[in-house]
Design an enzyme around this catalytic site. Structure first.
Site, PDB file in Angstrom:
ATOM      1  N   GLY A 226       0.829  -1.198   0.000  1.00 29.72           N
ATOM      2  CA  GLY A 226       0.000   0.000   0.000  1.00 29.72           C
ATOM      3  C   GLY A 226       0.857   1.238   0.000  1.00 29.72           C
ATOM      4  O   GLY A 226       1.616   1.460   0.946  1.00 29.72           O
TER       5      GLY A 226
ATOM      6  N   TYR B 183       1.761 -12.534  -6.970  1.00 25.14           N
ATOM      7  CA  TYR B 183       2.186 -11.146  -7.099  1.00 25.14           C
ATOM      8  C   TYR B 183       2.277 -10.363  -5.793  1.00 25.14           C
ATOM      9  O   TYR B 183       3.245  -9.641  -5.561  1.00 25.14           O
ATOM     10  CB  TYR B 183       1.238 -10.416  -8.063  1.00 25.14           C
TER      11      TYR B 183
END
Length: 485
Positions: A42, A257
């Site tokens: 993030g 990923y």
């Protein structure tokens, strides 16, 4: 400002990252270090809350951990032996400071700070009910629903009120909560989102990934189990399991990923799994070529696996500059294209005249793959073959991943031939869903109760999607009324 990375605009966005420390002097400084290691989960905002035994202290900011939490004055303003932190990419709620976590509230039992990785698939329904009965929300984040459910629960103890709240929510969550009574860490009953536990001396640490434990010098103890609540008071902990046992369904895309390759997830080395996926991809989809080239950086381990399995040499045909973040140059097609080359550039001397196999982790909208193929053509590649280390992404995620609506997913709109034509490659192939499971040590994907959540590939959602179903019903009724009208 805009990103100059041509490969960032077409990825499934990492959900969020959480990190908590209990029983360590200067806990906030450790949390800041842990959040640095989780920054890939993030990049939009970050926050830390601490508790000094009397008061809660919180600092939240837009942007990266660096620049916001590497200042001594910020860390000094977060005293205490317990702290919890969060890095955010918004999958629920607008991009605004009021949605940056940890969220904090004063409850009847005292302060309550919560950091959440995941997404509640019935948050809108619950929010409507809470607002109807008088709750006043301060954010648009689904995480705030949990705070209101705790606040309005009829149970007596804070722990029972918290459990009561969790039994009302659906979807995916890993939570670290900090209260005057101690810290609570938990995962949803299916364990869709990750959470691990470590020790640093006598202190207890929770993190989204093991790499964050490594950075602070902590020892990995174990994963927090699906449906488990770990309650920590100082350095003492106990575990309870208040939910009906379920077969776990952790997110399989963590291996493809989301997680850093140097993390351990579910007992598996993420790097080793990605290499194994590349090997399966080579077995299933061979091609006569001169070079295997990864799309940096996430395609590297799978490309190594593909090269080792196929015997085709691995080379770095796309060179990435690690010293260019964002550019002052204003948008404009011609200038934007030049800005792209600041970040990634084709290794022309290597590529020219060669038949190449490009390895990437996924295709979402297809815009990135189109750019990369064109980059290789411009560098003089004789043939460009694309191989993808995951199955086609045909479905949206509702568990904490920012996925485009299904109509914008390339694999939901086009068949393999259509996708190949769209990205202008000589050939295109994906690893099969069974091949993905083989890379994780399974013989194949079980038709009933598969071991992982793979809904983005299969459409097999492991929990109810209450908000999504209600939205779809409202849209269908509106369309029907329009036709009748």
């Amino acid at each position: 400002m805009f990103s100059t990375n041509p490969f960032d605009d077409d990825k499934l966005r990492e959900e969020c990252g959480i990190f908590g420390v209990s029983g360590a002097d200067g806990a906030a400084a450790l949390v800041a270090l842990g959040l640095h290691a989780l920054q890939h989960r993030g990049q939009e905002a970050a926050g830390i809350s601490s508790f000094d035994g009397v008061q809660f202290h919180t600092h939240r900011a837009m942007g990266h951990v660096a620049g916001n939490f590497d200042r001594p004055d910020v860390i000094e303003a977060l005293p205490g032996a317990a702290a919890v932190g969060h890095v955010r990419y918004s999958t629920s709620g607008e991009t605004a400071l009021r949605n940056v976590q940890p969220l904090y509230a004063e409850l009847a039992s005292g302060g309550f700070a919560v950091a959440h990785n995941g997404n509640l698939s019935n948050a809108l329904r619950l929010r409507k009910d809470l607002v109807r009965t008088g709750s006043i929300f301060q954010s648009t984040s689904d995480t705030e629903v949990i705070i209101h459910l705790v606040a309005t629960s009829n149970y007596r103890t804070l722990l029972d009120r918290f459990i009561d709240a969790l039994k009302q929510v659906e979807g995916a969550y890993s939570l670290i909560c900090m209260t005057p009574e101690g810290m609570i860490a938990c995962r949803d009953p299916l364990g869709i989102r990750p959470l691990v536990m470590g020790k640093l001396g006598d202190s207890v640490i929770f993190a989204s990934e093991t790499v964050a434990l490594d950075v602070v010098g902590a020892e990995y103890v174990r994963d927090v189990e699906p449906g488990e609540l770990v309650i920590v008071k100082g350095t003492e902990l106990r575990s309870i399991r208040p939910f009906t046992p379920n077969a776990p369904r952790p997110c399989i895309f963590e291996y493809v990923y989301f997680s850093r390759p140097d993390s351990i997830s579910g007992g598996n080395s993420v790097y080793s799994v990605r290499k194994a996926i590349g090997a399966e991809l080579a077995i299933e989809n061979p091609v006569d070529a001169d070079l295997v080239i990864p799309v940096p950086d996430s395609g590297v381990p799978a490309a190594i696996g593909y090269a080792q399995q196929s015997g085709i040499p691995f080379e770095l045909g796309i060179i990435r500059s690690h010293y260019v973040g964002r550019t002052f140059i204003q948008p404009g097609d011609k200038v934007r294209h030049l800005g792209v080359k600041l970040k990634h550039n084709a290794n022309r001397a290597l590529i020219e005249g060669k038949r190449i196999v490009l390895i990437d982790d996924s295709i979402v909208r297809g815009t990135t793959s189109l750019k990369i193929v064109q980059m290789m053509r411009d560098a003089g590649a004789a043939e460009v073959h694309m191989r993808i280390a995951s199955p086609p992404t045909r479905h949206s995620c509702f568990y904490g991943v920012d996925t485009p609506e299904r109509a914008k997913l390339l694999a939901a709109k086009l068949d393999l031939g259509g996708m190949t034509e769209y990205i202008q490659a000589d050939s295109l192939a994906f690893v099969s869903i069974d091949g993905l499971y083989k890379a994780l040590g399974e013989a194949e994907r079980a038709a009933v109760r598969p071991k992982y959540c793979d809904a983005c590939f299969t459409g097999d959602y492991p929990t109810p999607l209450t908000d999504q179903d209600e939205t779809r019903t409202v849209d269908q009724l509106a369309m029907l009324e329009e036709r009748v009208g």
